[in-house]
Design a protein around this motif. Sequence first.
Motif, PDB file in Angstrom:
ATOM      1  N   SER A 111     -12.416 -10.554   2.711  1.00 39.91           N
ATOM      2  CA  SER A 111     -11.067 -10.096   3.067  1.00 39.91           C
ATOM      3  C   SER A 111     -10.792 -10.193   4.569  1.00 39.91           C
ATOM      4  CB  SER A 111     -10.864  -8.644   2.626  1.00 39.91           C
ATOM      5  OG  SER A 111     -10.893  -8.523   1.223  1.00 39.91           O
ATOM      6  N   ILE A 112      -9.545 -10.472   4.881  1.00 36.48           N
ATOM      7  CA  ILE A 112      -9.011 -10.314   6.230  1.00 36.48           C
ATOM      8  C   ILE A 112      -8.214  -9.021   6.214  1.00 36.48           C
ATOM      9  CG2 ILE A 112      -7.569 -11.285   8.037  1.00 36.48           C
ATOM     10  CD1 ILE A 112     -10.062 -12.930   7.429  1.00 36.48           C
ATOM     11  N   ILE A 113      -8.500  -8.129   7.155  1.00 27.46           N
ATOM     12  CA  ILE A 113      -7.898  -6.796   7.126  1.00 27.46           C
ATOM     13  C   ILE A 113      -6.887  -6.639   8.249  1.00 27.46           C
ATOM     14  CG2 ILE A 113      -8.335  -4.313   7.225  1.00 27.46           C
ATOM     15  CD1 ILE A 113     -11.195  -4.908   6.289  1.00 27.46           C
ATOM     16  N   ALA A 114      -5.684  -6.226   7.888  1.00 30.46           N
ATOM     17  CA  ALA A 114      -4.675  -5.839   8.868  1.00 30.46           C
ATOM     18  C   ALA A 114      -4.611  -4.324   8.883  1.00 30.46           C
ATOM     19  CB  ALA A 114      -3.315  -6.430   8.505  1.00 30.46           C
ATOM     20  N   ALA A 115      -5.100  -3.726   9.968  1.00 35.12           N
ATOM     21  CA  ALA A 115      -5.028  -2.277  10.136  1.00 35.12           C
ATOM     22  C   ALA A 115      -3.685  -1.952  10.764  1.00 35.12           C
ATOM     23  CB  ALA A 115      -6.168  -1.792  11.021  1.00 35.12           C
ATOM     24  N   VAL A 116      -2.871  -1.159  10.065  1.00 31.67           N
ATOM     25  CA  VAL A 116      -1.490  -0.916  10.479  1.00 31.67           C
ATOM     26  C   VAL A 116      -1.253   0.590  10.614  1.00 31.67           C
ATOM     27  CG1 VAL A 116       0.938  -1.385  10.003  1.00 31.67           C
ATOM     28  CG2 VAL A 116      -0.819  -2.968   9.170  1.00 31.67           C
ATOM     29  N   LEU A 117      -1.053   1.032  11.850  1.00 27.63           N
ATOM     30  CA  LEU A 117      -0.785   2.444  12.116  1.00 27.63           C
ATOM     31  C   LEU A 117       0.683   2.652  12.470  1.00 27.63           C
ATOM     32  CD1 LEU A 117      -3.679   3.942  14.302  1.00 27.63           C
ATOM     33  CD2 LEU A 117      -2.931   4.720  12.058  1.00 27.63           C
ATOM     34  N   ASP A 118       1.247   3.743  12.009  1.00 29.84           N
ATOM     35  CA  ASP A 118       2.608   4.106  12.380  1.00 29.84           C
ATOM     36  C   ASP A 118       2.647   4.455  13.865  1.00 29.84           C
ATOM     37  OD1 ASP A 118       5.220   4.966  12.501  1.00 29.84           O
ATOM     38  OD2 ASP A 118       4.844   6.871  11.449  1.00 29.84           O
ATOM     39  N   ALA A 119       3.425   3.702  14.630  1.00 36.00           N
ATOM     40  CA  ALA A 119       3.527   3.926  16.077  1.00 36.00           C
ATOM     41  C   ALA A 119       4.768   4.733  16.435  1.00 36.00           C
ATOM     42  CB  ALA A 119       3.544   2.582  16.810  1.00 36.00           C
ATOM     43  N   ARG A 120       5.532   5.143  15.396  1.00 32.81           N
ATOM     44  CA  ARG A 120       6.804   5.835  15.606  1.00 32.81           C
ATOM     45  C   ARG A 120       7.783   4.900  16.325  1.00 32.81           C
ATOM     46  NH1 ARG A 120       5.237  12.218  16.620  1.00 32.81           N
ATOM     47  NH2 ARG A 120       3.795  12.355  14.869  1.00 32.81           N
ATOM     48  N   ARG A 121       8.938   5.422  16.689  1.00 29.67           N
ATOM     49  CA  ARG A 121       9.999   4.611  17.304  1.00 29.67           C
ATOM     50  C   ARG A 121      10.284   3.349  16.488  1.00 29.67           C
ATOM     51  NH1 ARG A 121       7.575   4.151  23.401  1.00 29.67           N
ATOM     52  NH2 ARG A 121       6.976   6.322  23.680  1.00 29.67           N
ATOM     53  N   LYS A 122      10.058   3.420  15.155  1.00 27.19           N
ATOM     54  CA  LYS A 122      10.278   2.294  14.239  1.00 27.19           C
ATOM     55  C   LYS A 122       9.402   1.097  14.595  1.00 27.19           C
ATOM     56  CE  LYS A 122      15.044   3.682  13.241  1.00 27.19           C
ATOM     57  NZ  LYS A 122      16.475   3.278  13.212  1.00 27.19           N
ATOM     58  N   VAL A 126      -0.868  -2.842  15.241  1.00 27.82           N
ATOM     59  CA  VAL A 126      -1.528  -3.764  14.310  1.00 27.82           C
ATOM     60  C   VAL A 126      -2.778  -4.360  14.943  1.00 27.82           C
ATOM     61  CG1 VAL A 126      -1.301  -5.859  12.925  1.00 27.82           C
ATOM     62  CG2 VAL A 126       0.681  -4.374  13.255  1.00 27.82           C
ATOM     63  N   GLY A 127      -3.850  -4.370  14.179  1.00 27.06           N
ATOM     64  CA  GLY A 127      -5.080  -5.056  14.565  1.00 27.06           C
ATOM     65  C   GLY A 127      -5.567  -5.879  13.385  1.00 27.06           C
ATOM     66  N   LEU A 128      -5.983  -7.115  13.636  1.00 28.26           N
ATOM     67  CA  LEU A 128      -6.451  -8.012  12.576  1.00 28.26           C
ATOM     68  C   LEU A 128      -7.968  -8.162  12.685  1.00 28.26           C
ATOM     69  CD1 LEU A 128      -3.708 -10.789  12.827  1.00 28.26           C
ATOM     70  CD2 LEU A 128      -3.780  -8.838  11.260  1.00 28.26           C
ATOM     71  N   PHE A 129      -8.651  -8.057  11.531  1.00 27.27           N
ATOM     72  CA  PHE A 129     -10.116  -8.099  11.525  1.00 27.27           C
ATOM     73  C   PHE A 129     -10.615  -8.910  10.336  1.00 27.27           C
ATOM     74  CE2 PHE A 129      -8.639  -4.182  13.412  1.00 27.27           C
ATOM     75  CZ  PHE A 129      -9.364  -4.100  14.596  1.00 27.27           C
ATOM     76  N   ALA A 130     -11.694  -9.659  10.566  1.00 24.99           N
ATOM     77  CA  ALA A 130     -12.377 -10.352   9.482  1.00 24.99           C
ATOM     78  C   ALA A 130     -13.594  -9.536   9.091  1.00 24.99           C
ATOM     79  CB  ALA A 130     -12.805 -11.749   9.930  1.00 24.99           C
ATOM     80  N   ARG A 131     -13.883  -9.500   7.801  1.00 26.43           N
ATOM     81  CA  ARG A 131     -15.054  -8.780   7.332  1.00 26.43           C
ATOM     82  C   ARG A 131     -16.225  -9.747   7.216  1.00 26.43           C
ATOM     83  NH1 ARG A 131     -15.815  -4.861   1.997  1.00 26.43           N
ATOM     84  NH2 ARG A 131     -18.046  -4.563   2.305  1.00 26.43           N
TER      85      ARG A 131
END
Length: 254
Positions: A111-122, A126-131
Motif C-alpha cells: 500500500s501507498i498511504i496518504a496520512a490526512v489530518l484536519d488542519a482546520r480553516r478548510k 497531507v503526508g505520503l508514505f510507502a510501506r
Amino acid sequence: MSAILAIETSTLTASVALVRDGQIVLAKESGANTHSETLLTLVDECLQAGKLTLAELATIAVGAGPGSFTGLRIGMATVKGLCFATSVSLTPVSSLAALAHGCLPFCDESSIIAAVLDARRKEIFVGLFAREGSKLVSLGTEQVLAPADLPELLARELTDEQRARLVLCGDGARKYAEVLQGQGRFVSEGPQTPTAAAVAMLAYELPPVDVLASAKPTYVRLPEAEIKFPNGNTGGTFAMQAAPSEKPARKPGK
C-alpha cells in the motif's frame, strides 16, 4: 533493555506512551482542553508502569507536527524540559508518519498511504508514505492544502501504479470523505489521529542523534498571527494604528 517515552500533542488528543524493546508498556490519552494540564501526569503514570525513571530512558520522542500550533509548542517544550533536566536525548518524529504507522495493520504490504489530518480553516495536512514491510518511507514533502487540491498533488507525486494502491487514513480523510471520494481506499479502522505509541515505534528506526538544542515543531504553514500581521504587530493587536488627532483649539473666553 531499551525504553522510549513518547509524547504526541499535535491534535486535540494528547497521548503519552512508554515502549520497551518494541513492546508497549503503557499508553495513555487525554482530551483535556489544555494539554499542559495533564501531560506530566500521563508521563508519570507511564514511567511508574514501567518502573523507570526519566534518566533510564534511551530517548524521549515527540510528535513534531504538523498539527495544532499550541499543542505542538506544549509538547516540544515539555519534552525539551524533561531532556534538559535529565540529559536524555530528544528524538522528533513526524506526526503524519505516526498517523500512517497506525494505519499499517489495516492495509496491504504494497500500500501507498496518504496520512490526512484536519488542519482546520478548510485545509488538510497531507503526508505520503510507502510501506516496506513494517517500515514507512516518505514519498515527498508534507504539505497543507485544500481538500479539493489533493488529486492534483497525488497526480504530481505518485505514478498511476502507486495511485492504484493508495489508502487514505486520518480524521482529515474522514471529514472530507465526500470531496476525496475516488482517490483511494479509505481506512476507517484504527486511530484517526497520531498516537504516542506510534511515535515511539518510529523513534526506534531513527539514528540515535540528539537534536535537543535544534529541535522545533514542524508547522508546515505560517501561524495565524504571521498570516494576519506579515510585517509584525508593533504595539500589539489593539494598538492605535495612527496618532490620535489633536484636540481642537479652545475658543477665546472658553
